[in-house]
Design a protein around this motif. Structure first.
Motif, PDB file in Angstrom:
ATOM      1  N   LEU A   4      -0.146   2.710 -11.205  1.00  0.00           N
ATOM      2  CA  LEU A   4       1.120   1.995 -11.224  1.00  0.00           C
ATOM      3  C   LEU A   4       2.089   2.540 -12.259  1.00  0.00           C
ATOM      4  CD1 LEU A   4      -0.163  -1.649 -10.747  1.00  0.00           C
ATOM      5  CD2 LEU A   4       1.211  -0.329  -9.155  1.00  0.00           C
ATOM      6  N   TYR A  40       9.213  -1.079  -3.728  1.00  0.00           N
ATOM      7  CA  TYR A  40       8.274  -2.041  -4.330  1.00  0.00           C
ATOM      8  C   TYR A  40       7.405  -1.354  -5.377  1.00  0.00           C
ATOM      9  CZ  TYR A  40       4.394  -5.313  -4.788  1.00  0.00           C
ATOM     10  OH  TYR A  40       3.429  -6.158  -5.295  1.00  0.00           O
ATOM     11  N   ASP A  41       6.923  -0.144  -5.096  1.00  0.00           N
ATOM     12  CA  ASP A  41       6.122   0.581  -6.084  1.00  0.00           C
ATOM     13  C   ASP A  41       6.938   0.851  -7.342  1.00  0.00           C
ATOM     14  OD1 ASP A  41       3.844   0.681  -4.489  1.00  0.00           O
ATOM     15  OD2 ASP A  41       4.481   2.518  -3.494  1.00  0.00           O
ATOM     16  N   ARG A  44       7.108  -2.334  -9.330  1.00  0.00           N
ATOM     17  CA  ARG A  44       5.836  -2.572 -10.037  1.00  0.00           C
ATOM     18  C   ARG A  44       5.732  -1.679 -11.279  1.00  0.00           C
ATOM     19  NH1 ARG A  44       1.977  -6.527  -8.504  1.00  0.00           N
ATOM     20  NH2 ARG A  44       0.484  -5.122  -9.475  1.00  0.00           N
ATOM     21  N   CYS A  45       6.087  -0.408 -11.117  1.00  0.00           N
ATOM     22  CA  CYS A  45       6.057   0.514 -12.257  1.00  0.00           C
ATOM     23  C   CYS A  45       6.976   0.039 -13.368  1.00  0.00           C
ATOM     24  CB  CYS A  45       6.469   1.912 -11.816  1.00  0.00           C
ATOM     25  SG  CYS A  45       5.267   2.784 -10.824  1.00  0.00           S
ATOM     26  N   SER A  47       8.086  -3.038 -13.900  1.00  0.00           N
ATOM     27  CA  SER A  47       7.561  -4.274 -14.476  1.00  0.00           C
ATOM     28  C   SER A  47       6.487  -3.976 -15.513  1.00  0.00           C
ATOM     29  CB  SER A  47       6.985  -5.172 -13.381  1.00  0.00           C
ATOM     30  OG  SER A  47       7.968  -5.556 -12.455  1.00  0.00           O
ATOM     31  N   GLN A  48       5.556  -3.095 -15.143  1.00  0.00           N
ATOM     32  CA  GLN A  48       4.482  -2.746 -16.074  1.00  0.00           C
ATOM     33  C   GLN A  48       5.032  -2.073 -17.320  1.00  0.00           C
ATOM     34  OE1 GLN A  48       1.252  -0.548 -14.359  1.00  0.00           O
ATOM     35  NE2 GLN A  48       0.223  -0.203 -16.313  1.00  0.00           N
ATOM     36  N   GLU A  74      -4.000  -7.770 -12.336  1.00  0.00           N
ATOM     37  CA  GLU A  74      -3.216  -8.844 -11.709  1.00  0.00           C
ATOM     38  C   GLU A  74      -3.312 -10.157 -12.488  1.00  0.00           C
ATOM     39  OE1 GLU A  74      -1.318  -8.175  -9.212  1.00  0.00           O
ATOM     40  OE2 GLU A  74      -2.124  -6.261  -8.519  1.00  0.00           O
ATOM     41  N   LEU A  81       4.772 -12.550  -9.509  1.00  0.00           N
ATOM     42  CA  LEU A  81       5.185 -11.932  -8.257  1.00  0.00           C
ATOM     43  C   LEU A  81       5.390 -13.024  -7.221  1.00  0.00           C
ATOM     44  CD1 LEU A  81       5.591  -9.573  -6.236  1.00  0.00           C
ATOM     45  CD2 LEU A  81       3.103  -9.575  -5.906  1.00  0.00           C
TER      46      LEU A  81
END
Length: 337
Positions: A4, A40-41, A44-45, A47-48, A74, A81
């Motif tokens: 991610l 979406y990926d 996620r990246c 967010s992390q 998660e 999410l």
């Protein structure tokens, strides 16, 4: 993607833009663009990375700190999410055989449940809290209005990230309160290079069929193995056996089979009028032979029926019988030499 913490090569410029000034970052980001390009990926990246304790100079997450471990498991306390939920299928006769079906909307209850999350402070003194909403067009009117109130009066230290495939389906008032980020389509060169790195064979043909989406190509390799046989059967034209071909077309799903037939018909029309194919470049010879024989009036009538079946793809009909009927009509639209 291997983890991610990585983004796709065609997203590098957008990544630099989003990470160029942490202090001026908007409290709500709206990532929008075509489906299947990695939005979406990317979300996620991002967010992390925003939650990471030791991100690098380019803003990428380290992948090793406690925050990254929580995220990958998660279970990050500062991340939420929101996406359409699963619900039990209450139409089943036996509770033992109940199935789950995917909801198509994000409910107002899901948005309201964020109130407790927003009232808390981050688990890190200088940290953020992230709310990722995907896909944003799944918000119904009630949930969209509930979210709008949160965007109008944002809680301190909270970043909303919305991902949308169809920007026109969002409330204008929600769009106006977000920083819009138009996510780029990869060039053919970028998409093919990435797919080759993933070991995908016949990448150019598959990319044309899925309209330039390398993510879809990569995730639907099994589908392409089945499509190769479907295309062979459709190329038979009047010699196709509907009772044999119909089960094969809907083996994965009715929608996949109907889309395959839609795109095949589209290219018969395309090669007849413009000599240019959109989806099946590798099958030009077969499609040209069919286009030379086809009765256009009958073809357009069939095209309408196929479009109607796609609208009914999720309805509890006898789809095999429906598909067999369409394929029987398909065999009859080609005039003998």
């Amino acid at each position: 993607m291997n983890s991610l913490t990585e983004i796709y090569p065609w997203q590098a410029d957008v990544w630099r833009l989003v990470n160029q000034d942490d202090k001026r970052r908007a409290h709500a980001l709206l990532l929008h663009g075509r489906a299947g390009i990695g939005k979406y990926d990317f979300a996620r990246c991002l967010s992390q990375a925003l939650l990471c304790a030791h991100k690098d100079d380019l803003g990428h997450a380290c992948g090793k700190c406690s925050s990254c471990n929580w995220f990958n498991e998660e279970s990050h306390p500062d991340f939420r999410l929101l996406s359409p939920e699963q619900e039990a299928d209450t139409d089943e006769e036996s509770s033992a055989s109940k199935k789950t079906k995917k909801k198509t909307q994000i409910s107002v209850a899901q948005i309201r449940e964020l109130s407790d999350f927003l009232s808390l402070s981050s688990h890190r003194s200088d940290g953020l809290r992230i709310i990722l909403i995907h896909p944003a067009e799944a918000l119904n009117l009630a949930s969209a209005n509930a979210l709008l109130k949160m965007l109008e009066e944002p809680a301190e230290g909270v970043v909303f990230i919305l991902v949308a495939h169809q920007l026109q389906r969002l409330l204008p008032t929600i769009i106006s309160r977000c920083q819009k980020i138009n996510m780029p389509m990869p060039s053919d060169m970028q998409a093919l290079a990435w797919l080759n790195e993933q070991g995908v064979k016949n990448a150019k043909e598959q990319l044309a069929y899925l309209e330039g989406s390398p993510i879809k190509v990569f995730s639907e390799q099994l589908q392409f193995a089945q499509l190769t046989e479907i295309w062979r059967l459709l190329a038979l034209g009047s010699k196709l056996q509907p009772h044999t071909a119909a089960p094969m077309l809907i083996a994965s799903s009715v929608e996949i089979g109907v889309i395959a037939l839609q795109k095949w018909i589209y290219d018969i029309v395309a090669i007849r009028f413009s000599q240019q194919l959109r989806y099946h470049v590798a099958h030009a010879t077969a499609l040209q032979a069919l286009a030379d024989k086809v009765n256009l009036a009958s073809l357009f009538q069939l095209q309408k029926k196929v479009d109607n079946l796609r609208k009914l793809a999720l309805h509890p009909l006898n789809h095999e019988l429906q598909m067999e009927s369409l394929l029987l009509e398909y065999t009859r639209i080609f005039q003998p030499n």
